[in-house]
Scaffold this motif. Structure first.
Motif, PDB file in Angstrom:
ATOM      1  N   ALA A   1       1.126   3.149  -9.673  1.00 57.33           N
ATOM      2  CA  ALA A   1       0.633   2.596  -8.363  1.00 57.33           C
ATOM      3  C   ALA A   1      -0.575   1.509  -8.293  1.00 57.33           C
ATOM      4  O   ALA A   1      -0.204   0.620  -7.583  1.00 57.33           O
ATOM      5  CB  ALA A   1      -0.327   4.420  -7.793  1.00 57.33           C
ATOM      6  N   LEU A   2      -1.676   1.955  -9.329  1.00 53.96           N
ATOM      7  CA  LEU A   2      -2.680   0.980  -9.159  1.00 53.96           C
ATOM      8  C   LEU A   2      -1.464  -0.382  -9.378  1.00 53.96           C
ATOM      9  O   LEU A   2      -2.608  -0.793  -8.338  1.00 53.96           O
ATOM     10  CB  LEU A   2      -2.883   1.123 -10.835  1.00 53.96           C
ATOM     11  N   PRO A   3      -1.031  -1.356  -9.822  1.00 55.17           N
ATOM     12  CA  PRO A   3      -0.697  -2.867  -9.106  1.00 55.17           C
ATOM     13  C   PRO A   3      -0.444  -2.647  -8.149  1.00 55.17           C
ATOM     14  O   PRO A   3      -0.720  -3.911  -7.027  1.00 55.17           O
ATOM     15  CB  PRO A   3       0.129  -2.971 -10.247  1.00 55.17           C
ATOM     16  N   TRP A   4       0.358  -1.799  -7.218  1.00 47.20           N
ATOM     17  CA  TRP A   4       0.774  -2.342  -6.004  1.00 47.20           C
ATOM     18  C   TRP A   4      -0.714  -1.469  -5.429  1.00 47.20           C
ATOM     19  O   TRP A   4      -0.397  -2.662  -4.407  1.00 47.20           O
ATOM     20  CB  TRP A   4       1.881  -0.853  -5.953  1.00 47.20           C
TER      21      TRP A   4
ATOM     22  N   ASP B   1       0.655  -1.069  -0.064  1.00 52.06           N
ATOM     23  CA  ASP B   1      -0.168  -0.119   0.745  1.00 52.06           C
ATOM     24  C   ASP B   1       0.924   1.103   0.094  1.00 52.06           C
ATOM     25  O   ASP B   1       0.787   2.253  -0.865  1.00 52.06           O
ATOM     26  CB  ASP B   1      -1.253  -0.373   0.996  1.00 52.06           C
ATOM     27  N   SER B   2       1.666   1.187   0.181  1.00 41.99           N
ATOM     28  CA  SER B   2       2.916   2.594   0.827  1.00 41.99           C
ATOM     29  C   SER B   2       3.259   2.380  -0.473  1.00 41.99           C
ATOM     30  O   SER B   2       3.578   3.535  -0.573  1.00 41.99           O
ATOM     31  CB  SER B   2       4.182   2.346   2.303  1.00 41.99           C
TER      32      SER B   2
ATOM     33  N   ALA C   1     -18.242  -4.915  -8.301  1.00 39.00           N
ATOM     34  CA  ALA C   1     -17.358  -4.584  -9.029  1.00 39.00           C
ATOM     35  C   ALA C   1     -15.512  -4.831  -9.152  1.00 39.00           C
ATOM     36  O   ALA C   1     -16.162  -6.146  -8.403  1.00 39.00           O
ATOM     37  CB  ALA C   1     -16.841  -3.155  -7.240  1.00 39.00           C
ATOM     38  N   PRO C   2     -15.585  -4.933 -10.015  1.00 42.62           N
ATOM     39  CA  PRO C   2     -13.677  -5.999 -10.248  1.00 42.62           C
ATOM     40  C   PRO C   2     -12.857  -5.336  -8.653  1.00 42.62           C
ATOM     41  O   PRO C   2     -12.050  -6.294  -9.179  1.00 42.62           O
ATOM     42  CB  PRO C   2     -13.210  -5.313 -11.010  1.00 42.62           C
ATOM     43  N   TYR C   3     -13.075  -4.995  -7.888  1.00 40.71           N
ATOM     44  CA  TYR C   3     -11.451  -5.450  -7.201  1.00 40.71           C
ATOM     45  C   TYR C   3     -12.834  -5.774  -5.539  1.00 40.71           C
ATOM     46  O   TYR C   3     -12.454  -6.019  -4.322  1.00 40.71           O
ATOM     47  CB  TYR C   3     -11.736  -4.207  -6.652  1.00 40.71           C
TER      48      TYR C   3
ATOM     49  N   VAL D   1      -6.470   6.869  -6.663  1.00 42.20           N
ATOM     50  CA  VAL D   1      -6.030   6.502  -7.671  1.00 42.20           C
ATOM     51  C   VAL D   1      -7.431   6.161  -9.155  1.00 42.20           C
ATOM     52  O   VAL D   1      -6.398   6.370 -10.247  1.00 42.20           O
ATOM     53  CB  VAL D   1      -4.930   4.893  -7.581  1.00 42.20           C
ATOM     54  N   LEU D   2      -7.946   5.174  -9.088  1.00 43.42           N
ATOM     55  CA  LEU D   2      -8.168   4.535  -9.549  1.00 43.42           C
ATOM     56  C   LEU D   2      -9.178   6.255 -10.904  1.00 43.42           C
ATOM     57  O   LEU D   2      -9.468   5.988 -11.548  1.00 43.42           O
ATOM     58  CB  LEU D   2      -9.654   3.841  -9.539  1.00 43.42           C
TER      59      LEU D   2
END
Length: 618
Positions: free
Chosen positions: A545-548, A530-531, A615-617, A568-569
């Protein structure tokens, strides 16, 4: 003994070729031509009209000069790779063997090669190679069960619950047994992201062909376990009814039924289910324990003691079992049978710590504080040590004896130097809970002055200073921790994240470096992931940032990571997905201050009025 999959006996060349007969006709014919040519060149004993002056003379005319290049099949490089892998396995170099087989599997699209690569890596305990080989094996043989099992185990080991479940469901969809119910039991016990797991299970069950799969009941059982753990007991009971119709002889079914009945306070049903399970699996001690627990809840203490005594007798008076049964009675509010179970242990040469701890709890429940304290103090170094001291100190505080509690902890620090830091932190925590913040800070400052390099105490003070808004003080303590322990991942991440979150001018590169060092020490820690995502976002790199953040959220779906991922999204122009993510999260709890803070800064992300779609997440 070495595995046959690597050591193939003395016929090394023949087994290397014939063992891969499934490579196809083209590969076989090319291999035979290559070997024939090699044998001819190595023999040096047959004349040829194209050769002059002996076997090593130059060709007058190269017969392969006009041959087309080899684009398929086992050419010289492929043969060399396979022979190298075989020889590496022969000498016990399983890493090289695995890499060779994997290279061949990448080239020839043959599952048997990827399988050999996986087995070699397993024998050499090469985690990264095992995973890479298993992934290739699964890619080449999607219906194979073994690679999915391996990948599921690795995912579970590193805490990637959703990926592990996906592998298991793939096994089920291929007709195998994915041990999904066993996975669900572990997930409940380990406090995994149950809401996300449940959604994945429900998505599987919603498939049109789900109820046609051979092990459908195992998935139903797993879903019931998760639903019960989340308090959705009515739905869980409906799943169990479905399982009973499909597989009434399943012992696992009756185990879950008994547990669920206890959860909803239907003790008679729990008693019946436990007895049914015991009839099916008479040696399964879990049913005896559940039956005893049901009898206790029904206040049939005599019947419960009959069960527990029979269990002890069948296990030869097993000490660990005696302790577990005593703990069960005590947790159910019946100290006397617990005391009767523990009594035979007193006076033995090595009394277990847990026995003293439980006797302390029993004596405390009887109101005898001073004798309870004596029992708690007899718990020596080990698993129950800190719990005993915490319970004893809390007991004294509840008896309006705070000074005695603090004196007790101070004496214990002198008696057990190994637990010095933990006992100081315990006292600080107790003072905090009593709203005596100043006394807690004074204690912490005093002990750090005495032990200036105690990184545990420094980290605790750093976090307290952060809560109080003293960022400079926090950084000072964390820098002191890193001077003592330069690779302390917790301190590296805490300082790096704080600098990134505050977005301090000129310090983002420093934050990135700190978090990168934390990642080197703890690459699977979701807080570090996350950091890393957040510092990339602060650096103006939302794509990086997104994949992390996606990886962090998969392992740790808490509100802080959810807020970061949503922001970020939104920065990437995917606001609908961000709203869906926030809506899903806000449906779980009414307390989400970090998400509220995000919505104050970005009111356009408010999920109000958004349809609750998948939702995809999640």
């Amino acid at each position: 003994m070495r595995p046959r999959s690597i050591l193939l006996g003395s016929t090394l060349l023949g087994s290397s070729l014939l063992g891969f007969s499934r490579l196809g006709a083209t590969l076989r014919s090319s291999a035979l031509l290559t070997v024939a040519a090699s044998a001819f060149l190595l023999s040096g004993c047959q004349a040829s009209p194209n050769m002059q002056g002996g076997p090593l003379s130059a060709w007058t005319d190269d017969p392969m000069r006009t041959a087309p290049p080899i684009t398929r099949g086992l050419d010289a490089a492929g043969l060399s790779t396979l022979l190298g892998a075989e020889l590496a396995g022969q000498r016990g170099d399983y890493r090289s063997a695995s890499k060779g087989y994997l290279e061949a599997a990448q080239r020839y699209n043959e599952p048997a090669l990827a399988e050999r690569a996986t087995f070699a890596a397993r024998f050499g305990n090469e985690v990264s190679l095992i995973e890479a080989s298993a992934l290739r094996w699964r890619e080449l043989a999607p219906q194979a069960e073994a690679p999915n099992r391996l990948l599921a185990a690795f995912s579970l080991q590193r805490g990637d619950w959703l990926d592990s479940l996906e592998q298991r469901l793939d096994i089920v969809e291929s007709g195998g047994h994915g041990d999904v119910a066993a996975f669900a039991e572990i997930a409940v016990a380990e406090e995994a992201p149950l809401t996300l797991i449940l959604q994945q299970l429900r998505d599987h069950l919603a498939r049109p062909d789900a109820n046609q799969l051979e092990h459908h009941s195992d998935v139903l059982l797993a879903t019931a376990l998760i639903e019960a753990a989340l308090g959705e007991t009515t739905l869980a009971q409906q799943r169990l009814n479905q399982v009973e119709a499909l597989d009434p002889e399943s012992a696992s079914l009756w185990l879950v039924k008994a547990r669920l009945a206890l959860e909803v306070d239907d003790y008679t049903a729990a008693q019946r289910a436990a007895q049914q399970g015991l009839d099916l699996a008479p040696d399964d001690v879990r049913f005896i324990l559940l039956l005893a627990q049901a009898e206790i809840r029904l206040n049939n203490i005599s019947a419960a003691e009959v069960q527990t005594n029979a269990l002890l007798e069948s296990h030869g008076g097993n000490q660990d079992l005696r302790l577990a049964l005593a703990q069960l009675y005590l947790e159910e509010g019946h100290p006397k049978p617990a005391q009767r179970l523990l009594q035979p242990l007193i006076g033995q040469p090595n009394v277990p710590n847990l026995a003293y701890y439980l006797l302390g709890a029993i004596t405390q429940s009887q109101g005898d504080i001073d004798n309870a304290l004596l029992y708690y103090r007899q718990v020596s170094e080990g698993n129950e040590f800190l719990s005993a001291r915490a319970t004893a100190a809390q007991m004294l505080i509840e008896d309006d004896r705070l000074l005695d509690a603090r004196a007790f902890l101070r004496i214990e620090r002198m008696r057990f130097d190994r637990y010095f830091s933990e006992l100081v932190m315990l006292e600080v925590q107790l003072l905090n809970e009593m709203n005596q913040q100043q006394d807690a800070s004074t204690l912490l400052d005093r002990e750090i002055t005495r032990t200036p390099d105690d990184t545990s105490l420094l980290y605790m003070r750093a976090m307290r200073r952060w809560e109080m808004g003293d960022i400079a003080g926090m950084e000072s303590d964390l820098q002191q921790v890193l001077r003592t322990e330069p690779d302390n991942a917790e301190a590296l991440n805490a300082l790096g994240y704080t600098l990134a979150d505050l977005n301090l001018p000129g310090r983002l590169e420093e934050a990135f470096e700190l978090i990168e060092r934390a990642y080197e020490q703890a690459p699977n820690n979701p807080a570090v992931l996350d950091s890393m995502g957040w510092v990339y976002f602060r650096l103006g790199k939302p794509e990086e940032a997104l994949p992390w953040l996606e990886s962090a959220y998969a392992q740790l779906p808490d509100q802080e990571v959810a807020a970061h991922l949503a922001e970020v999204l939104q920065a990437l122009g995917r606001s609908d997905e961000a709203r869906q993510l926030l809506q899903r999260f806000m449906q779980r709890t009414n307390q989400h201050p970090q998400i509220d803070d995000l919505l104050e800064r970005h009111p356009e992300l408010s999920p109000e009025g958004v349809s609750p779609i998948d939702a995809p997440y999640e």
